[in-house]
Each structure stands twice: as C-alpha cells, then as structure tokens.
Scaffold this active site. Structure first.
Site, short mmCIF file in Angstrom:
data_model
loop_
_atom_site.label_atom_id
_atom_site.label_comp_id
_atom_site.label_asym_id
_atom_site.label_seq_id
_atom_site.Cartn_x
_atom_site.Cartn_y
_atom_site.Cartn_z
N PRO A 196 0.32 -0.78 0.10
CA PRO A 196 0.29 0.24 0.14
C PRO A 196 1.06 1.28 0.21
O PRO A 196 2.29 0.90 0.42
CB PRO A 196 -0.91 -0.03 1.25
CG PRO A 196 -1.08 -1.88 1.61
CD PRO A 196 0.41 -1.66 1.22
N GLU A 197 0.30 2.43 -0.77
CA GLU A 197 1.04 3.25 -0.67
C GLU A 197 0.40 4.67 -0.19
O GLU A 197 -0.63 4.11 0.75
CB GLU A 197 1.35 3.90 -2.31
CG GLU A 197 2.30 3.13 -3.10
CD GLU A 197 2.72 3.17 -4.14
OE1 GLU A 197 2.62 4.16 -5.16
OE2 GLU A 197 2.98 2.46 -5.49
#
Length: 290
Positions: free
Chosen positions: A2-3
């Site tokens: 996840p960013e």
C-alpha cells in the site's frame, strides 16, 4: 505494498473509532508479525486512550495518553476491519478476509472493535515514547510529506540539484519525499510530461532554481495523491478500506499498468511503454514525456 493514499484512506476510516476512544483490551492471536510484538504490548495498551491517529509516510501513528505512540505498518497485505455492536452501524460490513489471518484485535470501551488481518505478516506494530519518535530509525531519515507545506518546488530543487540519478529513482527516495511509491510517481510524471529516465538534476537551473517542469511536477504529485485519497486508494492485490470495500483510483490510471495502451494525453499519438528501473516497472509515454 500500500502506498500513501491507501494508508491515508485507512487512517481516515479508523480515525472515528480510534481517536478519543479508550482501549478496553488488545487481543494478540500470535506472538509476532514481521517482528515480535514489543514486551508487554497488550498490557501497555489496555486502559489507554488514543488522543490522535496520524500518518507519517506509510506509517499509522496512534498517540496514546501514556505518552507512547503506537506505530502500525500494513506491510504487503495488512488491512484493518471495523466492527460495531450494532449490525446496522456505519462500520459494519461483511467479513472479506479469512479469519485465520486475524492477528490483532483492538477492543474499545465504546463496544467497537478493530481487527488487523495480514495473510503475509509483513506488517508490524511497535510502541515508542513520543519524545523519541524523531530520532527513531524508522523516521529520522524521512523526507518531507508530499501533501504538507514543506514540499515546494524550491525545496525539491535543493534536493535534486546536481543529481545524475534518473528522476524516477530520486522521487522514490524516501529521504527526499516520504511516502511516494511506484504507482503515484508514474502517474505524477505523466501528468507533468516528464520522462522517468531523465537525470533528476536537469530540472534545476544553474542558479539552483526549479525549472517549469519541476513546478508542474510538485503540483502533479499533490493532485494525483489527493484524487487517489478521495477515490479510496487503488485496490491492487490486497488493499481494502476499513469497511471492506475497494478503492477505485486504479480505474483512473493514465499509464500505470497500461503497457501498449494509447497515451491519454490529448493530441499525443504515443503508446504507454514499460521499462524496469531498480527492479520496478515504470510506465510512461516516450512521445510526450521528455
């Protein structure tokens, strides 16, 4: 992994349950995730109140009334699920992940609970005194927040001046900008018509001032991250929001994961190319990104 937009989406989903709430109990269903839990982890959290839930780069930070900070990282596949006593409550959704991978359950005095699920167990949780956060190895080398006021064209020019490394590599350097990841760097470079292959220092003039492309890049970074957060992030592989629903920004990708597709830039006749940089896929248009 996840960013930043995915982590910020999770933070916003958890905030109404965490902030201002008391922790009645923390249930650990195993002794470790990526790392062992800190000594006395559950006992140190029980009875504490969460004063604020913040984000730094890709880390969630729960500030406790004890003076400690609960650091939470999602790793590759971590997610949080919110459940309330009232089945009609705003946070009740059907379970979307296997219970066998439910490793931590936060039970709040409000009656709500939050479950951390992580099939690959690359996530982790730590407890660190708040006064030691800035010097902690996870944070002492981090760059500016891309959505904060510190990220300006001039600040970025100071960081990039003289750098011969490719622009993509420089933007992914967490010591320069904290939290930017592969997806949103590709998207921001396309919006600002900048090639990921060009030397990062070419965006700075001889006097150390940002060139027009760098000004456009800073604005593109803010735009793409803001739009992704509003869309709930990008649901690639494991990411889900706290209510179990998916993010939708992947439907707005201009270049990421669109190899050979026509370039979406109006008037451009190019197609999206894919190259490997530092072991990661880079997507861009060779015709309009210079």
């Amino acid at each position: 992994m996840p960013e930043l937009p995915e982590v910020e989406t999770v933070r916003r989903g958890l905030e109404p349950v965490f902030t201002g709430s008391g922790l009645a109990q923390v249930e650990l269903r195993r002794a470790d995730l990526r790392f062992p839990f800190p000594q006395g982890f559950a006992a140190r959290l029980a009875g504490r109140r969460v004063e604020a839930l913040k984000r730094r780069a890709k880390y969630l930070l729960g500030e406790l009334d004890s003076g400690e900070t609960l650091i939470m990282h999602l790793g590759m596949s971590g997610s949080f699920r919110i459940d309330a006593d009232d089945p009609e409550g705003a946070y009740h959704r059907a379970v979307t992940t296997k219970p066998a991978h439910d490793h931590v359950v936060f039970h709040f005095t409000s009656g709500a609970s939050v479950t951390y699920n992580d099939p690959r167990r690359f996530g982790f949780m730590l407890l660190v005194p708040r006064g030691e956060m800035a010097a902690h190895p996870l944070f002492n080398g981090l760059g500016v927040e891309p959505l904060g006021p510190e990220l300006t064209p001039q600040r970025l020019a100071e960081e990039l001046r003289g750098r011969k490394a490719p622009l993509k590599a420089a933007l992914l350097d967490q010591r320069i900008i904290a939290g930017l990841g592969n997806i949103y760097v590709c998207e921001a470079m396309h919006r600002s018509y900048l090639s990921p292959l060009r030397a990062a220092g070419t965006l700075v003039d001889a006097k150390g001032k940002p060139k027009r492309g760098l000004v456009d890049l800073v604005e593109a970074i803010r735009q793409v991250l803001g739009e992704a957060i509003e869309a709930g992030g990008s649901s690639l592989r494991d990411h889900r929001q706290t209510d179990g629903s998916l993010g939708y920004f992947q439907h707005s990708f201009r270049v990421y994961d669109r190899e050979d597709a026509p370039c979406p830039t109006p008037g451009c006749r190019g197609h999206v190319s894919r190259v490997i940089q530092s072991g990661r896929s880079t997507f861009f248009c060779r015709d309009c990104q210079k």
